[in-house]
Scaffold this active site. Structure first.
Site, PDB file in Angstrom:
ATOM      1  N   GLU A 437       1.155  -1.365  -0.087  1.00 37.09           N
ATOM      2  CA  GLU A 437       0.208  -0.326  -0.425  1.00 37.09           C
ATOM      3  C   GLU A 437       0.849   1.218  -0.156  1.00 37.09           C
ATOM      4  O   GLU A 437       0.818   2.206   1.249  1.00 37.09           O
ATOM      5  CB  GLU A 437      -1.241   0.042   1.603  1.00 37.09           C
ATOM      6  CG  GLU A 437      -2.088  -1.307   0.725  1.00 37.09           C
ATOM      7  CD  GLU A 437      -3.119  -1.338   2.446  1.00 37.09           C
ATOM      8  OE1 GLU A 437      -2.922  -0.167   3.043  1.00 37.09           O
ATOM      9  OE2 GLU A 437      -4.019  -1.584   2.220  1.00 37.09           O
ATOM     10  N   GLU A 513      -3.905  -8.916  -0.169  1.00 36.38           N
ATOM     11  CA  GLU A 513      -5.147  -8.729   1.838  1.00 36.38           C
ATOM     12  C   GLU A 513      -6.246  -8.831   1.520  1.00 36.38           C
ATOM     13  O   GLU A 513      -6.739  -8.063   0.993  1.00 36.38           O
ATOM     14  CB  GLU A 513      -4.049  -6.987   1.762  1.00 36.38           C
ATOM     15  CG  GLU A 513      -4.410  -6.845   3.369  1.00 36.38           C
ATOM     16  CD  GLU A 513      -3.454  -5.943   3.887  1.00 36.38           C
ATOM     17  OE1 GLU A 513      -2.711  -5.852   3.186  1.00 36.38           O
ATOM     18  OE2 GLU A 513      -4.050  -4.556   4.676  1.00 36.38           O
TER      19      GLU A 513
END
Length: 827
Positions: A437, A513
């Site tokens: 991220e 994720e």
């Protein structure tokens, strides 16, 4: 025959005899004075503590909302303005400075034409290393393993090693730990020796078959002596079943110059009918490489590495292939802390976590979001668990004030190189992740940074693909950052899997994720409904319902991810957030103290399974029948009230009985739009009454295959103890994990019991931690008392080194019948 009589590679683990000083509590003591006058150091000074390493100085501290209180805007969570985040890093006192000191004694022979190194597996966070007052090294990234050369400062007799550590505030998004939390080793080697991580064994995919495997060896040596050395390298091989195959390769007529530069050599050898490393049969060979001084006819260095022969491949057509067989990646993300044990590495504690994950069918781990402990990789090698090895949570753009972006320019190449070189012999590692991220997804320069990091990886290891976990995919696609990776990881983008596949069918994709379902073990709130907006899930007790119907706005429930995985054959698997609860990041209660640990785990903080465990087990454990009822059936205030019953099972049909009355048969109805009914058996309108609830599972032929019975509990009466093992090694490291349950007089768990429990540990062991998995408890982890949570708690016991005998563990409460359990510890 070469002479090995003078050969010496002494490797000592520096576990004991460390002295620790937390500078927060010692303002009148000068760091400079300790470094420069270390030989006068008095370890009996009351300000100092004698500790063992690995050591986490903060884990036994008191919780406080002002410990690393962060006022910030978390863009990953969709926040639009900054506000207080209590407990984001756990509310433990990890911020500050500290000093570790240890005396090292050398004989004259130890230092005679030798080189002395200290290897640190990890120090959290910024550290400087001094030896006899001389600065010999530093490290800035707390997850990086590093080496310092102490040769020039070493002397005969007593020497003082000093490690100065600093943890800055707002440097992490989760609990990082504090101090020398991973292993330290002392290496005394000949002046000509193998470099750190200087043996790399690898097989290209096309070199591995059932009949033969070709193993390539890259060997690196260094010469710290005054003259060049003529050498020979011999490679010996031992099979996984301990059969010595002898010498399989020889490199002759090689010269290692005395410039301290790395001299690199390549060779290879064949293994006939190799025993392959795999998930079900994780075989490992032992490669021993011997360095021989030809002129002196003596061995000057020798090292062994474990190596697994296996092939990996990723494609859109077949997903992930291990040894030419398709494998669905069923993984979880894992932070590095060990719950109440903190960040300090313990082999058995990590091994237990892996065993628990495997018990629900998990076959992979993503090391979110940093380099893991070597011990984790060793265990995954041994047990056949796949790993995506992750390097960074930040690049150049920040997430937290003092995060990795502050050292990226100076350190990224060094830290990434350390990770790849250290871990590339591990067969469990199937991919390198260079970021999670990353905020740089959003900027034009992001692609160049990704290429810079990818080039570093490819230079060091061409046998594994490179990946990133993307949460801003549109930006990463636009600025072409996504083109710099081999595997595209989607964070919480299950609803767009088909969209992305149609956009570029060459992308090899997976869920890096997923889910982020949140719950508190054994807690159920009514009325029962799906909740994806945080204000709907808030409760006065700061707990989250275990009906498993709550997920963040950016994430999804389990059923959504499972569904999209099932209809997306081009997605090769997923990594669920997270395997275990971890300290810090108490989403969604970032503003509500005393929430201080996460709710994301499939297991709670002490390793007890939540209801979700059985959903995963029912889908991931082929060939094993699974049936689990929720909620519990002790609701004294709900008689006559609607109390939905859910069953996680892999049966064809399930019939539910309440006090011998059938409430009907259910199957998983995939025709309904609500995905819950695709994966659960649900009875919405059950009216609660005390008694007995039974679920019976049937196969397609209407055969009863298993059943579960749960009963209404009476008043708390007994304490029940169950240990994961009853025989331990007396090495000062082995551990037992003892589950404490509060039951009624009939042995039925009392699911609301929160009695204060007191533990006594005597004999050949010691209490390390006592906790109940309550994310809002402020009881210090190492105290001998804790309030039960949902009727349970966990005792963490460690053996004493070199002391055999019985370990007695007794748990008491004044109003309950206590219980003792005996564990044997032996050398």
């Amino acid at each position: 025959m070469e002479n090995s009589s003078k050969y010496q590679r002494n490797v000592s683990i520096l576990k004991n005899d460390w002295y620790f000083l937390n500078m927060t509590n010692a303002n009148d003591i000068s760091i400079k004075s300790i470094i420069n006058n270390g030989c006068e150091f008095d370890g009996e000074n009351c300000a100092w503590q004698k500790v063992c390493v690995p050591h986490d100085w903060a884990i036994t501290g008191d919780f406080c909302r002002f410990n690393d209180l962060q006022i910030t805007k978390i863009t990953q969570d969709g926040e639009e303005k900054a506000h207080e985040h209590n407990g984001r890093t756990g509310g433990l006192p990890h911020v500050g400075s500290a000093i570790y000191c240890r005396v090292i004694t050398f004989s004259a022979n130890d230092l005679d034409q030798k080189t002395v190194f200290f290897d640190f597996d990890g120090v959290m966070s910024c550290c400087e290393i001094y030896f006899n007052g001389k600065k010999i090294g530093k490290n800035l990234y707390g997850y990086t393993s590093f080496r310092v050369d102490a040769t020039s400062a070493a002397k005969e007799g007593d020497n003082l090693l000093v490690v100065v550590v600093e943890n800055l505030p707002e440097a992490s998004r989760w609990y990082p730990g504090a101090g020398i939390y991973r292993k330290v080793t002392l290496n005394i080697v000949e002046q000509v020796h193998f470099s750190q991580w200087g043996i790399f064994a690898f097989c290209d995919r096309e070199q591995v078959s059932a009949g033969q495997a070709t193993v390539n060896l890259q060997l690196e040596c260094q010469n710290f002596s005054q003259k060049a050395i003529d050498c020979m390298l011999k490679v010996n091989l031992t099979t996984p079943d301990n059969v010595k195959l002898g010498t399989v390769a020889i490199l002759e007529n090689i010269k290692i110059n005395n410039d301290q530069e790395v001299a690199s050599f390549l060779t290879n050898f064949n293994i006939q009918n190799p025993q392959l490393w795999g998930i079900d049969n994780p075989q490992q060979y032992i490669i021993e490489v011997v360095l021989i001084d030809v002129n002196a006819n003596k061995i000057i260095d020798k090292q062994k590495v474990l190596f697994g022969v296996r092939s990996i491949n990723f494609s859109n057509e077949n997903g992930f292939e291990l040894n030419n067989k398709c494998v669905e990646v069923r993984g979880v993300c894992m932070h590095h802390d060990l719950g109440p044990l903190g960040a300090a590495v313990n082999y058995r504690a990590i091994e237990r976590q892996i065993e628990l994950l495997q018990s629900m069918g998990c076959n992979a781990i993503r090391t979110s979001h940093n380099p893991p402990a070597v011990e984790l990789l060793d265990i995954c090698d041994k047990k056949g668990v796949l790993v995506i090895d992750e390097a960074f949570d930040e690049w150049r753009k920040k997430k937290v004030k003092n995060g990795y972006h502050t050292i990226f320019e100076e350190n990224a190449e060094y830290d990434l190189t350390s990770l790849i070189r250290r871990d590339r012999n591990h067969p469990c590692v199937i991919a390198w992740s260079i970021g999670n991220e990353i905020q740089d997804q959003d900027i034009a320069e992001g692609a160049a940074t990704a290429k810079y990091l990818a080039d570093i990886v490819k230079k060091l290891d061409k046998t594994r693909p490179i990946t990133i976990g993307f949460d801003h995919p549109d930006d990463a696609i636009k600025n072409k950052l996504i083109d710099e990776v081999d595997l595209v990881g989607w964070n919480y983008k299950q609803h767009r899997y088909h969209e992305f596949h149609n956009l570029n069918k060459n992308w090899i994709c997976y869920g890096s994720e997923t889910m982020s379902t949140v719950s508190s073990r054994g807690i159920y709130h009514f009325p029962v409904k799906e909740q994806t907006m945080w204000h709907e899930s808030y409760s006065d007790d700061l707990q989250l319902s275990s009906y498993d119907l709550i997920a963040p706005p950016w994430a999804c429930l389990m059923e959504s991810e499972f569904h999209y995985q099932s209809v997306s054959p081009f997605i090769f698997g997923q990594f669920v957030w997270t395997g275990f609860d971890y300290i810090g990041e108490p989403t969604p209660f970032g503003e509500q103290w005393p929430a201080r640990s996460s709710y994301f785990g499939i297991f709670d903080l002490v390793g007890l399974p939540k209801d979700r465990f059985y959903m995963f087990k029912s889908l991931w454990c082929e060939g094993e029948d699974v049936l689990h009822i929720l909620p519990h059936w002790t609701w004294y205030g709900r008689v006559g009230m609607k109390t939905p019953v859910h069953v996680y099972a892999n049966c064809h049909e399930v019939e539910l009985f309440l006090n011998d009355r059938s409430l009907g048969r259910k199957n998983k109805d995939c025709t309904l739009s609500n995905l819950l009914y695709h994966y659960r058996f649900i009875w919405e309108d059950v009216l609660y009454e005390h008694g007995e609830l039974i679920a019976k599972g049937y196969d397609k032929n209407n055969n009863l295959i298993l059943e579960q019975k749960i009963q209404t509990a009476g008043h708390p009466n007994n304490i029940k103890l169950t240990s994961d093992r009853l025989k331990l090694a007396a090495d000062g490291e082995d551990m037992a994990f003892i589950t404490v349950e509060i039951t009624d007089r009939n042995g039925i768990l009392c699911p609301h019991a929160n009695n204060l429990l007191v533990v006594e540990v005597t004999g050949a062991g010691q209490l390390v931690a006592f906790d109940a998995g309550n994310s809002c408890s402020l009881e210090p982890f190492n105290t001998p008392q804790v309030n039960a949570f949902s009727g349970k708690a966990m005792v963490f016991v460690k053996t004493l080194a070199d002391i055999s005998g019985e370990i007695s563990v007794v748990v008491k409460n004044d109003d309950l019948i206590s219980e003792e359990i005996i564990i044997n510890s032996s050398k």
